[in-house]
Design a protein around this motif. Structure first.
Motif, short mmCIF file in Angstrom:
data_model
loop_
_atom_site.label_atom_id
_atom_site.label_comp_id
_atom_site.label_asym_id
_atom_site.label_seq_id
_atom_site.Cartn_x
_atom_site.Cartn_y
_atom_site.Cartn_z
N HIS A 31 0.82 -1.26 -0.09
CA HIS A 31 0.20 -0.03 -0.22
C HIS A 31 0.88 1.56 0.33
N CYS A 32 1.75 1.21 0.98
CA CYS A 32 3.00 2.00 0.66
C CYS A 32 2.99 2.39 -0.74
N ASP A 33 3.24 1.41 -1.17
CA ASP A 33 4.22 1.24 -2.56
C ASP A 33 3.95 2.46 -3.95
N SER A 34 2.39 1.75 -3.33
CA SER A 34 1.03 2.66 -3.99
C SER A 34 0.91 3.58 -3.82
N LEU A 35 1.01 4.50 -2.80
CA LEU A 35 1.03 5.18 -2.43
C LEU A 35 1.81 6.43 -3.05
N LEU A 36 3.42 5.85 -3.21
CA LEU A 36 4.26 6.57 -3.39
C LEU A 36 4.14 6.32 -5.12
N ARG A 37 4.75 5.33 -5.75
CA ARG A 37 4.03 5.52 -6.80
C ARG A 37 2.84 6.92 -7.66
N ARG A 38 1.82 6.57 -7.10
CA ARG A 38 0.64 7.88 -7.18
C ARG A 38 0.92 9.43 -6.98
N GLU A 39 2.39 9.71 -6.57
CA GLU A 39 2.43 10.57 -5.87
C GLU A 39 3.49 11.68 -6.34
N ALA A 40 4.43 10.23 -7.52
CA ALA A 40 4.96 10.77 -7.60
C ALA A 40 4.61 11.19 -9.52
N CYS A 41 3.82 10.36 -9.96
CA CYS A 41 2.52 10.48 -10.84
C CYS A 41 1.82 11.59 -11.33
N GLN A 42 1.36 12.11 -9.95
CA GLN A 42 0.94 13.10 -10.25
C GLN A 42 2.09 14.42 -10.09
N LEU A 43 3.10 14.17 -9.50
CA LEU A 43 4.32 15.45 -10.20
C LEU A 43 4.59 15.03 -11.04
N PHE A 66 11.35 -1.21 -13.74
CA PHE A 66 11.42 -0.04 -14.33
C PHE A 66 9.27 0.19 -14.34
N GLU A 67 9.24 -0.85 -15.36
CA GLU A 67 8.23 -1.12 -16.06
C GLU A 67 6.74 -0.45 -14.55
N LYS A 68 6.49 -1.00 -13.69
CA LYS A 68 6.24 -0.58 -13.21
C LYS A 68 6.49 0.91 -12.04
N ASN A 69 8.20 1.09 -11.76
CA ASN A 69 7.49 2.91 -10.78
C ASN A 69 8.73 3.53 -12.15
N ALA A 70 9.42 3.53 -12.47
CA ALA A 70 9.69 4.61 -13.77
C ALA A 70 9.46 4.69 -15.10
N ALA A 71 8.68 3.87 -15.81
CA ALA A 71 7.93 4.34 -17.14
C ALA A 71 6.47 4.37 -17.05
N ASP A 77 13.76 5.08 -4.10
CA ASP A 77 14.55 5.20 -4.76
C ASP A 77 14.54 6.02 -6.10
N ILE A 78 13.77 4.85 -6.95
CA ILE A 78 14.30 4.45 -8.07
C ILE A 78 12.51 5.73 -8.82
N THR A 79 11.53 6.00 -8.57
CA THR A 79 10.65 7.33 -8.27
C THR A 79 11.36 8.35 -8.66
N SER A 80 12.02 8.43 -7.20
CA SER A 80 12.53 9.91 -6.56
C SER A 80 14.07 10.15 -7.78
N ALA A 81 14.56 9.25 -8.77
CA ALA A 81 15.59 9.09 -8.82
C ALA A 81 14.98 9.85 -11.37
#
Length: 423
Positions: free
Chosen positions: A36-48, A83-88, A177-181
Motif C-alpha cells: 500500500h505504501c509503495d502504491s502511494l509513492l507511485r501515485r504521488e510521483a505520477c501526479q508530479l 522499471f515498468e512499474k515505477n519509472a516508465a 529510490d527509483i521514483t525520486s531518481a
C-alpha cells in the motif's frame, strides 16, 4: 460471554496452531501495508510527473527524446519489472518520447552505444556494471566529444548502485529510490562528473566513475557471499579464513604519477555582448593595415612523472565523485593505500568497515593527489582489479583523469545537502 470464553479456551488448547496463525497474519499484514505504501509513492510521483506533461510547448518545439538502456538481469532479474512499474509511467506522463533498449548479455551495452543516435537525454537503468558499460561505449566513439555533452540519468535498479548517493537521497525503500531518481531526470538539474580512463598495454580503454580497487580487502569482499549461511558473521568469517590461507597479505606496487592540474572555474564565463557595427568595421580595418604579430608556437613541456614504491594491503584510485559539487582547487584523482602493518584483528575490523564504504581509509594510510598515474605490478603477481565494482584481471595500467567529462542528472535537494557538508 460464554462464546468469548470458549474462543480463548480453544486458542489455549491449540496454542501451537494459534501462534503459527498469528505469525502468518502479522507477516501478511506487514506485506500488504508495504504494498500500500509503495502504491502511494507511485501515485504521488505520477501526479508530479503529470504536471510536467501538462506544460504547453510551441508548435516549433518537439517532445524530448530519451534513450533508455535497461539491463533486465539487474537485481536478480527483477529490473525489468521494477522499471515498468515505477519509472516508465513517470516518463510517459511527463511527455517524454522513450526509446527503450534492453541488453541481452554482459558487455552488449558497449556495442549498443556505437549505434546510438543523437538524443536529448540518455537514461541508464541498472547497476554499477550497466553504468560502466554505457560510459565506456559512449567514450570509445569517434564522435565522443559531441555525445559526451548529452545529459545522463541513472535509475538505480542493480544490486550495487555506488553512484546513487552522489546524485539522489537513498532510503530503505526501492520504489522510493527509483521514483525520486526518475523525477530528478524530469527536473533537469545536472552536475559534471569526473571520469577515469584506464588503459592497459594492448586492450581498449575502460572508463570508470568511481575508481579502481585492488588488494586483500577487495579479494575478501568477492568471497563474502559464499558464507551467506553464517548470517551477520559472514564478513568476520571471510576475513579470518582469508588470513589462515594467506598471511601476510602485503602487496608491493610501483606507482608513477603526475601532479594535479589547477581546476578552471566551475561556471563558464558569460558571453560578452556583440559590439556595434562601426566598432567591428574599424577593428577589421585596423587588423588589415596593422596585422597582429603572430605568437611563437608553444613548446611542449615533457610530463614529469614521479615514482613511489608502495607496500600496502589495499590500493584505491578514485575520483571525487562522492561529492561532485565540492569546491576544489585542483582537478585530481586520489591514490589511497592502506599501511602494511595490520594485525589479524585490525584486518578484520577495518574490513568490516570497508564493507559499508570501500572509500574509507585509516588515518595511517598514504594519500596522493595526481592527474594521472601508472600501476606496475611485480613479475609473476596475479590477481584482480575492481573497476566500478566490476572484476578485471590485474595488469600494468595507466589511469588518466578526464575532469568533468560527463553530466548526470542530480536531485536539487541532494545538491543542497552536499553543498552544506564541510569542505
Amino acid at each position: 460471554m460464554a462464546r468469548v470464553v470458549k474462543v480463548f479456551r480453544t486458542l489455549r488448547n491449540h496454542w501451537k496452531k494459534s501462534t503459527f496463525a498469528v505469525c502468518v497474519l502479522s507477516y501478511g499484514g506487514y506485506w500488504l501495508y508495504g504494498k500500500h505504501c509503495d502504491s502511494l509513492l507511485r501515485r504521488e510521483a505520477c501526479q508530479l510527473a503529470r504536471e510536467f506533461g501538462r506544460q504547453q510547448i510551441t508548435p516549433q518545439e518537439r517532445l524530448k527524446k530519451a534513450t533508455v538502456i535497461l539491463n533486465p538481469a539487474a537485481c536478480s532479474g527483477k529490473a525489468n519489472n521494477l522499471f515498468e512499474k515505477n519509472a516508465a509511467p513517470i516518463l510517459h506522463l511527463a511527455g517524454v518520447e522513450i526509446t527503450l533498449v534492453k541488453t541481452d548479455y554482459e558487455g552488449q551495452a558497449k556495442k549498443l552505444m556505437e549505434f546510438m543516435e543523437q538524443t536529448d537525454m540518455l537514461i541508464v537503468a541498472g547497476g554499477d556494471g550497466t553504468v560502466q558499460e554505457v560510459i565506456t561505449g559512449l567514450l570509445r566513439r569517434q564522435d565522443q566529444d559531441t555525445f559526451s555533452n548529452t545529459p545522463i540519468g541513472f535509475i538505480p535498479l542493480g544490486a550495487q548502485n555506488t553512484l546513487s548517493p552522489s546524485l539522489h537521497f537513498l532510503s530503505d525503500n526501492k520504489v522510493k529510490d527509483i521514483t525520486s531518481a526518475t523525477l530528478s531526470i524530469l527536473k533537469g538539474e545536472t552536475v559534471p562528473l569526473d571520469v577515469l580512463q584506464i588503459k592497459g598495454e594492448k586492450e581498449q580503454p575502460v572508463f570508470a566513475l568511481t575508481g579502481l580497487r585492488c588488494g586483500a580487502f577487495r579479494d575478501v569482499a568477492a568471497t563474502i557471499s559464499k558464507y551467506w549461511y553464517l548470517g551477520s558473521l559472514k564478513s568476520n568469517a571471510a576475513h579470518w579464513l582469508h588470513t589462515l590461507r594467506e598471511w601476510p597479505l602485503v602487496r608491493d606496487i610501483s606507482v608513477s604519477y603526475l601532479a594535479p592540474t589547477l581546476r578552471p572555474p566551475d561556471l563558464p564565463p558569460q558571453k560578452p555582448p556583440r559590439p556595434n557595427l562601426l566598432y567591428r568595421i574599424s577593428h577589421r580595418l585596423k587588423n588589415y593595415w596593422n596585422p597582429p604579430v603572430e605568437e611563437p608556437p608553444k613548446v611542449e613541456v615533457p610530463e614529469k612523472w614521479e615514482e613511489q614504491q608502495l607496500s600496502t594491503l589495499e590500493l584505491y584510485i578514485q575520483t571525487h565523485n562522492k561529492n561532485p559539487v565540492e569546491r576544489r582547487l585542483n582537478d585530481s584523482l586520489m591514490i589511497s593505500a592502506e599501511p602494511d602493518n595490520f594485525t589479524v584483528g585490525e584486518f578484520i575490523t577495518v574490513g568490516n568497515k570497508k564493507q559499508e564504504d570501500a572509500t574509507v581509509f585509516t588515518k595511517e594510510s598514504t594519500k596522493l593527489e595526481a592527474s594521472a598515474c601508472r600501476l606496475n605490478l611485480p613479475e609473476g603477481v596475479s590477481g584482480y582489479y575492481n573497476i566500478d565494482n566490476e572484476e578485471y584481471e590485474a595488469m600494468p595500467v595507466e589511469i588518466r583523469l578526464l575532469p568533468r567529462k560527463l553530466r548526470f542528472f542530480i536531485s536539487a535537494e541532494r545538491r543542497e545537502q552536499l553543498l552544506s557538508q564541510p569542505q
